[in-house]
Design a protein around this motif. Structure first.
Motif, PDB file in Angstrom:
ATOM      1  N   VAL A 155      -5.714  10.302  -6.197  1.00  0.00           N
ATOM      2  CA  VAL A 155      -7.012   9.788  -5.717  1.00  0.00           C
ATOM      3  C   VAL A 155      -6.923   8.266  -5.552  1.00  0.00           C
ATOM      4  CG1 VAL A 155      -9.426   9.412  -6.433  1.00  0.00           C
ATOM      5  CG2 VAL A 155      -8.405  11.687  -6.553  1.00  0.00           C
ATOM      6  N   PRO A 156      -7.378   7.759  -4.403  1.00  0.00           N
ATOM      7  CA  PRO A 156      -7.184   6.336  -4.119  1.00  0.00           C
ATOM      8  C   PRO A 156      -8.295   5.413  -4.634  1.00  0.00           C
ATOM      9  CG  PRO A 156      -8.006   7.472  -2.175  1.00  0.00           C
ATOM     10  CD  PRO A 156      -7.891   8.523  -3.253  1.00  0.00           C
ATOM     11  N   PHE A 157      -7.852   4.255  -5.129  1.00  0.00           N
ATOM     12  CA  PHE A 157      -8.775   3.121  -5.333  1.00  0.00           C
ATOM     13  C   PHE A 157      -8.933   2.377  -4.000  1.00  0.00           C
ATOM     14  CE2 PHE A 157      -6.865   3.316  -9.699  1.00  0.00           C
ATOM     15  CZ  PHE A 157      -8.031   3.449 -10.422  1.00  0.00           C
ATOM     16  N   ALA A 158      -7.819   2.306  -3.286  1.00  0.00           N
ATOM     17  CA  ALA A 158      -7.788   1.611  -1.993  1.00  0.00           C
ATOM     18  C   ALA A 158      -6.774   2.345  -1.127  1.00  0.00           C
ATOM     19  CB  ALA A 158      -7.389   0.159  -2.194  1.00  0.00           C
ATOM     20  N   ASN A 159      -6.647   1.922   0.131  1.00  0.00           N
ATOM     21  CA  ASN A 159      -5.850   2.699   1.079  1.00  0.00           C
ATOM     22  C   ASN A 159      -4.463   3.102   0.606  1.00  0.00           C
ATOM     23  OD1 ASN A 159      -7.351   3.494   3.182  1.00  0.00           O
ATOM     24  ND2 ASN A 159      -7.308   1.489   4.195  1.00  0.00           N
ATOM     25  N   THR A 160      -3.725   2.179   0.028  1.00  0.00           N
ATOM     26  CA  THR A 160      -2.371   2.538  -0.405  1.00  0.00           C
ATOM     27  C   THR A 160      -2.228   2.367  -1.916  1.00  0.00           C
ATOM     28  OG1 THR A 160      -1.625   0.304   0.011  1.00  0.00           O
ATOM     29  CG2 THR A 160      -1.351   1.893   1.803  1.00  0.00           C
ATOM     30  N   TYR A 161      -3.323   2.540  -2.643  1.00  0.00           N
ATOM     31  CA  TYR A 161      -3.268   2.313  -4.095  1.00  0.00           C
ATOM     32  C   TYR A 161      -4.034   3.415  -4.819  1.00  0.00           C
ATOM     33  CZ  TYR A 161      -2.482  -0.598  -8.193  1.00  0.00           C
ATOM     34  OH  TYR A 161      -2.041  -1.096  -9.390  1.00  0.00           O
ATOM     35  N   THR A 162      -3.259   4.302  -5.481  1.00  0.00           N
ATOM     36  CA  THR A 162      -3.867   5.472  -6.130  1.00  0.00           C
ATOM     37  C   THR A 162      -3.878   5.316  -7.655  1.00  0.00           C
ATOM     38  OG1 THR A 162      -1.775   6.647  -6.425  1.00  0.00           O
ATOM     39  CG2 THR A 162      -2.894   6.935  -4.293  1.00  0.00           C
ATOM     40  N   MET A 163      -4.366   6.373  -8.315  1.00  0.00           N
ATOM     41  CA  MET A 163      -4.334   6.395  -9.794  1.00  0.00           C
ATOM     42  C   MET A 163      -2.904   6.156 -10.284  1.00  0.00           C
ATOM     43  SD  MET A 163      -7.404   6.865 -10.617  1.00  0.00           S
ATOM     44  CE  MET A 163      -8.495   6.660  -9.213  1.00  0.00           C
ATOM     45  N   CYS A 164      -1.939   6.823  -9.606  1.00  0.00           N
ATOM     46  CA  CYS A 164      -0.540   6.658 -10.037  1.00  0.00           C
ATOM     47  C   CYS A 164      -0.027   5.254  -9.783  1.00  0.00           C
ATOM     48  CB  CYS A 164       0.357   7.671  -9.318  1.00  0.00           C
ATOM     49  SG  CYS A 164       0.279   9.302 -10.075  1.00  0.00           S
ATOM     50  N   SER A 165      -0.509   4.593  -8.738  1.00  0.00           N
ATOM     51  CA  SER A 165      -0.056   3.212  -8.493  1.00  0.00           C
ATOM     52  C   SER A 165      -0.430   2.340  -9.685  1.00  0.00           C
ATOM     53  CB  SER A 165      -0.706   2.630  -7.233  1.00  0.00           C
ATOM     54  OG  SER A 165      -0.664   3.518  -6.164  1.00  0.00           O
ATOM     55  N   LEU A 166      -1.646   2.508 -10.171  1.00  0.00           N
ATOM     56  CA  LEU A 166      -2.088   1.668 -11.297  1.00  0.00           C
ATOM     57  C   LEU A 166      -1.312   2.027 -12.563  1.00  0.00           C
ATOM     58  CD1 LEU A 166      -3.987  -0.544 -12.360  1.00  0.00           C
ATOM     59  CD2 LEU A 166      -5.656   1.247 -12.888  1.00  0.00           C
ATOM     60  N   ALA A 167      -1.158   3.321 -12.821  1.00  0.00           N
ATOM     61  CA  ALA A 167      -0.415   3.723 -14.021  1.00  0.00           C
ATOM     62  C   ALA A 167       1.012   3.194 -13.959  1.00  0.00           C
ATOM     63  CB  ALA A 167      -0.403   5.245 -14.144  1.00  0.00           C
ATOM     64  N   SER A 168       1.605   3.240 -12.771  1.00  0.00           N
ATOM     65  CA  SER A 168       2.980   2.766 -12.602  1.00  0.00           C
ATOM     66  C   SER A 168       3.045   1.248 -12.781  1.00  0.00           C
ATOM     67  CB  SER A 168       3.460   3.190 -11.212  1.00  0.00           C
ATOM     68  OG  SER A 168       4.675   2.572 -10.918  1.00  0.00           O
ATOM     69  N   SER A 292       6.810  -6.342 -10.925  1.00  0.00           N
ATOM     70  CA  SER A 292       6.224  -5.121 -10.393  1.00  0.00           C
ATOM     71  C   SER A 292       4.727  -5.062 -10.663  1.00  0.00           C
ATOM     72  CB  SER A 292       6.900  -3.902 -11.021  1.00  0.00           C
ATOM     73  OG  SER A 292       6.640  -3.898 -12.412  1.00  0.00           O
ATOM     74  N   LEU A 293       4.256  -5.887 -11.549  1.00  0.00           N
ATOM     75  CA  LEU A 293       2.826  -5.861 -11.861  1.00  0.00           C
ATOM     76  C   LEU A 293       2.011  -6.641 -10.841  1.00  0.00           C
ATOM     77  CD1 LEU A 293       3.161  -6.526 -15.679  1.00  0.00           C
ATOM     78  CD2 LEU A 293       2.852  -4.350 -14.525  1.00  0.00           C
ATOM     79  N   THR A 294       2.658  -7.311  -9.925  1.00  0.00           N
ATOM     80  CA  THR A 294       1.901  -8.265  -9.129  1.00  0.00           C
ATOM     81  C   THR A 294       1.908  -8.010  -7.626  1.00  0.00           C
ATOM     82  OG1 THR A 294       3.824  -9.675  -9.022  1.00  0.00           O
ATOM     83  CG2 THR A 294       2.266 -10.094 -10.809  1.00  0.00           C
ATOM     84  N   SER A 295       2.511  -6.879  -7.212  1.00  0.00           N
ATOM     85  CA  SER A 295       2.506  -6.673  -5.765  1.00  0.00           C
ATOM     86  C   SER A 295       1.114  -6.280  -5.279  1.00  0.00           C
ATOM     87  CB  SER A 295       3.519  -5.597  -5.384  1.00  0.00           C
ATOM     88  OG  SER A 295       3.182  -4.410  -6.040  1.00  0.00           O
ATOM     89  N   ASP A 296       0.842  -6.579  -4.046  1.00  0.00           N
ATOM     90  CA  ASP A 296      -0.498  -6.282  -3.520  1.00  0.00           C
ATOM     91  C   ASP A 296      -0.662  -4.815  -3.197  1.00  0.00           C
ATOM     92  OD1 ASP A 296      -1.598  -8.749  -3.707  1.00  0.00           O
ATOM     93  OD2 ASP A 296      -0.743  -9.405  -1.806  1.00  0.00           O
ATOM     94  N   CYS A 297      -1.950  -4.418  -2.974  1.00  0.00           N
ATOM     95  CA  CYS A 297      -2.230  -3.020  -2.643  1.00  0.00           C
ATOM     96  C   CYS A 297      -1.509  -2.646  -1.365  1.00  0.00           C
ATOM     97  CB  CYS A 297      -3.708  -2.813  -2.372  1.00  0.00           C
ATOM     98  SG  CYS A 297      -4.725  -3.236  -3.729  1.00  0.00           S
TER      99      CYS A 297
END
Ligand SMILES: Nc1ncnc2c1ncn2[C@@H]1O[C@H](COP(=O)(O)OP(=O)(O)OP(=O)(O)O)[C@@H](O)[C@H]1O
Ligand SMILES: C[C@H](N)[C@@H](CCCCCC(=O)O)NC(=O)O
Ligand SMILES: [Mg+2]
Length: 297
Positions: A155-168, A292-297
């Protein structure tokens, strides 16, 4: 009180952006030394994440004497203070009475949609870089952090940023709540594969609770758990207890829910052991590369 209100305002203001404004640019964020925690996700919405995340907080408090930090980055489809709001259920289920709901949930949108779509209805988009920074800050406070996503893993927060993107990005282990009965295998195996592809190496599955009228299908749930473990090569940590949360504003009823939950969850020993390993450990290696914590969405 002034400080708290300022913090809430500040946090929410940073995370919301007027629609079509680009997310904040790459910024160096300090790595959260000693970070520990878990990201609770699921194969879809309404699978028991809030029950589990709040129950983990209550269990942790009963085992260690101190509540963990609990964070739901974005909630949608509910009003602050309503007894069905995740912010309310995490607060009372987790035994976090001293917290305000706005300390637990950063952004709330009224439409019952994915964070991406619910934000768009209010003409804003979610600033994922700010979300990530807030995660790092919360991980740096010295308490283990229990994060609850919204909906399922993709499920996305933004176009290319999902729940897994944040967890990762936060380098958190992921605990996936799976529906216990017919229909779960494909969804759960797919969710595990997706989470791995998104850069989450440490994943476990727990089967959701069976309501009393489903208990006769216990064996089916066990078979599903075994098949998922085999097919996805993932640990399946057992089945959650079924203990409905109170629907009213009654501190005694919530206290009783927490006691029942803790007692029942303590018997799901694989789950407790898995959590103990992730919420206790001081994992400095994870901080070796903070880029890796700082790349943009
Ligand atoms: N183990 C359980 N015991 C009792 N009730 C449960 C259990 N698991 C799920 N439920 C019920 O199922 C519904 C959905 O659970 P929950 O709200 O925890 O889902 P969720 O995964 O957090 O959903 P969302 O994606 O909206 O965050 C709730 O009404 C909850 O009370
Ligand atoms: C409205 C739901 N309850 C939930 C968001 C679920 C998004 C699901 C999107 C989808 O998979 O289609 N909100 C939340 O967890 O705050
Ligand atoms: Mg929830």
């Amino acid at each position: 009180m002034l400080t708290i209100n300022y913090f809430i305002w500040f946090t929410q203001d940073c995370l919301r952006e007027v629609k079509f404004v680009m997310p904040a640019s790459k910024t160096n964020v300090e790595c959260a030394a000693n970070k520990k925690g878990i990201f609770v996700s699921s194969t879809g919405t309404e699978q028991g994440k809030t029950i589990l995340a709040s129950g983990i907080a209550a269990w942790w408090k009963s085992v260690t004497g101190a509540a963990p930090a609990v964070w739901k980055p974005v909630q949608s489809g509910v009003q602050w203070g309503a007894s069905n709001a995740d912010s309310y259920r995490l607060k009372w289920g987790g035994g976090l009475e001293d917290k305000q709901e706005q300390d637990i949930v950063s952004l709330a949108f009224s439409a019952p949609l994915s964070p991406l779509a619910a934000a768009a209805r209010e003409n804003v988009s979610i600033n994922c870089a700010a979300l990530r920074r807030e995660g790092i800050t919360r991980l740096s406070q010295g308490l283990p952090l229990v994060v609850e996503g919204a909906g399922g893993v993709a499920v996305p927060f933004a176009n290319t940023y999902t729940m897994c993107s944040l967890a990762s990005d936060l380098e958190l282990p992921m605990l996936i709540v799976a529906q216990p009965l017919l229909g779960t295998i494909s969804h759960t195996v797919t969710a595990v594969h997706y989470a791995r592809e998104q850069g989450i190496p440490d994943i476990a599955v727990v089967m959701g609770g069976l309501a009393p009228e489903q208990l006769e299908r216990e064996h089916e749930c066990e078979e599903n758990a075994q098949i998922i473990a085999e097919q996805a090569q993932v640990p399946v940590l057992g089945r959650l207890p079924w203990i409905p949360q109170p629907v009213m504003h009654d501190p005694h009823a919530w206290s009783s829910w927490r006691a029942q939950w803790v007692e029942a969850m303590s018997r799901v020993s694989l789950l407790c052991d898995w959590l103990m390993g992730r919420m206790n450990e001081v994992n400095k290696e994870r901080c070796a590369d903070s880029s890796s914590l700082t790349s943009d969405c």
